[in-house]
Design an enzyme around this catalytic site. Structure first.
Site, PDB file in Angstrom:
ATOM      1  N   CYS A  71     -11.669   1.666  -0.765  1.00 18.65           N
ATOM      2  CA  CYS A  71     -10.478   2.470  -1.175  1.00 18.65           C
ATOM      3  C   CYS A  71      -9.126   1.861  -1.556  1.00 18.65           C
ATOM      4  CB  CYS A  71     -10.200   3.458  -0.026  1.00 18.65           C
ATOM      5  SG  CYS A  71     -11.913   4.408   0.592  1.00 18.65           S
ATOM      6  N   HIS A 127      -2.885   6.334   1.158  1.00 19.38           N
ATOM      7  CA  HIS A 127      -3.890   4.933   1.687  1.00 19.38           C
ATOM      8  C   HIS A 127      -3.329   3.517   1.033  1.00 19.38           C
ATOM      9  CE1 HIS A 127      -8.297   3.513   3.200  1.00 19.38           C
ATOM     10  NE2 HIS A 127      -6.879   3.191   4.265  1.00 19.38           N
TER      11      HIS A 127
END
Length: 494
Positions: A71, A127
């Site tokens: 990610c 994130h």
């Protein structure tokens, strides 16, 4: 072997013609989370994504689309145009308690687009750090952000953390948005996207729009409304069923956003890009699948770093093709800069690893990718070994160095065969530091050429090792404290 989609080879180029001459295109970037190669309808008819499949069939499918294995590194590469190993983001995903974030030394994609007059909005998963306000999306070039700052949370409650230490993570800008609790995230994001598009068309249509949709789907902990679960009565494996349901919910979102673009008159001058951020996760309740590619999320086998992707736009013409041009996630920053009107000199002045692929997008059948090689990840090797670990592709060849023990060609679960966990973790192979593949002829990485093409292995290894000299130490501090306050994940603690 991998079967290519059966779409027409005719491609009627219409980019930047008619009313669109001289206009800066709107850009809608749709990023699916943990969506593997075998997790989309045009690769696997068992996954019900008719709207995504239709957009792909009318656009350009990118069959050699590469990302990072996980990610945070992929998202940092997308927004900086820079390989993670050049900015310290190669180690893996940021945790909620890590006192760091995406380097503040880099100007991000939305900031470059703002310089060209774009309205910039982000929805969904960030994130890239939140321990101080300077790391937040609204401090990094986005006019607005609606979503969560961390990496994973419950689709409904918006809670994340181990039992006894859970916190709420959902924000509208820098304000906690408690009204989001109890509503399925994909539906929330779709509603906000439609509102942004409608308001933009009504109030600021003279400006181009950049909308970055970073979906939560199809990341764990998997969830989807019952009506989508009911679409998969034939899948017995509960994780694969729920994953598939979340993918179908995402498909409906893409349909609704596309329809809103049409209803507001923005569609005719809009470029839509869809892609997965890393390979699917077959085990650990992930439900994803990359078959017939080798490996999974978190690995540098093809199944970890090659994801579904396509470009769709009425500016491209009415018919669809599938191309094998080498494209990496870092390329979108310079490509979108060019689309927004940046000169070659402006792009060349930016220190980055991305390659401008605008000419390929305009005329993919008559253009060759400007990218010759790609670093698929680079980290320090495990303790006791020498040199870097990761993967590197140049031309048709790819080396994998110090590969992850998670390996294999994981078939999706069937009614007779449940979880693929045993296929992943019980796979045995002789210890080996280097693998070499011709991924054009062998995209499934089944024939290791390291003992046959020794000269090529040596050349590739030398190139990879030389790049190791450019690696910045990983920005991977120990977890801190202060992020969770009164049951809410907050900023301002580092």
């Amino acid at each position: 072997m991998i079967e290519q989609p059966h779409f027409s080879s005719f491609f009627c180029l219409a980019l930047l013609t008619g009313h669109a001459v001289g206009q800066q295109p709107n850009i809608v970037f749709l990023l699916a989370d943990d969506l593997g190669y075998n997790d989309i309808g045009y690769h696997n008819p068992d996954i019900i994504t008719p709207n995504i499949d239709l957009l792909a069939s009318q656009g350009v499918i990118l069959e050699q689309n590469y990302v990072q294995p996980i990610c945070t590194p992929t998202r940092s590469a997308l927004l900086t145009g820079t390989y993670p190993f050049h900015i310290g983001r190669q180690a893996g995903p940021l945790t909620y308690n890590q006192p760091t974030g995406l380097t503040l030394d880099k100007k991000l994609l939305p900031q470059y687009l703002q310089d060209k007059g774009y309205a910039t909005h982000m929805i969904g998963k960030w994130h890239l750090g939140f321990c101080k306000p300077e790391y937040l999306p609204t401090s990094r070039g986005f006019d607005s952000h609606y979503g969560y700052w961390g990496g994973a949370e419950d689709y409904y409650t918006k809670m994340v953390g181990p039992p006894g230490n859970q916190g709420y993570d959902f924000y509208d800008g820098e304000e906690v948005e408690l009204s989001a609790a109890g509503i399925y995230s994909t539906e929330l994001y779709t509603t906000r996207a439609n509102t942004i598009i409608q308001n933009h068309a009504a109030e600021t249509a003279d400006k181009p729009l950049f909308l970055y949709m970073a979906y939560q789907a199809t990341h764990t902990p998997l969830a989807a409304p019952q009506r989508f679960q009911d679409m998969y009565p034939h899948i017995s494996d509960p994780d694969r069923m729920m994953f598939s349901a979340a993918a179908s919910a995402l498909d409906e979102s893409v349909m609704n956003i596309t329809q809103t673009l049409k209803d507001t008159g923005l569609y005719d001058n809009t470029i839509i890009v869809f892609m997965g951020d890393n390979g699917g996760q077959p085990g650990n309740r992930g439900g994803g699948n990359n078959y017939p590619l080798r490996g999974m999320k978190g690995t540098t086998w093809e199944g970890g770093v090659r994801t579904p992707a396509f470009i769709h736009s009425p500016l491209l013409g009415a018919s669809g093709i599938s191309v094998d041009h080498l494209i990496h996630v870092t390329d979108w920053l310079p490509t979108f800069m060019k689309a927004a009107g940046a000169t070659d000199e402006e792009i060349a002045a930016v220190e980055m690893d991305g390659v401008d692929q605008w000419e390929v997008i305009k005329d993919p059948e008559n253009s060759v990718s400007r990218r010759e090689d790609v670093v698929l990840n680079m980290q320090d090797a495990p303790q006791g070994n020498h040199g870097p670990k990761g993967a590197y592709r140049k031309g048709e060849y790819k080396i994998v160095v110090h590969p992850s023990p998670q390996d294999g060609w994981i078939e999706p679960p069937t009614a007779e065969k449940y979880s693929p966990e045993s296929q992943i973790y019980n796979l045995t192979r002789a210890p080996q530091l280097h693998y070499l593949f011709n991924v054009v002829d062998d995209p499934e990485e089944r024939e290791d050429l390291s003992t046959i093409e020794t000269d090529i292995l040596h050349e590739m290894t030398q190139a990879f090792n030389s790049l190791h000299d450019e690696m910045v130490p990983a920005d991977d501090p120990e977890n801190g404290s202060g992020g969770l306050q009164d049951g809410v994940w907050v900023t301002g603690w580092c």
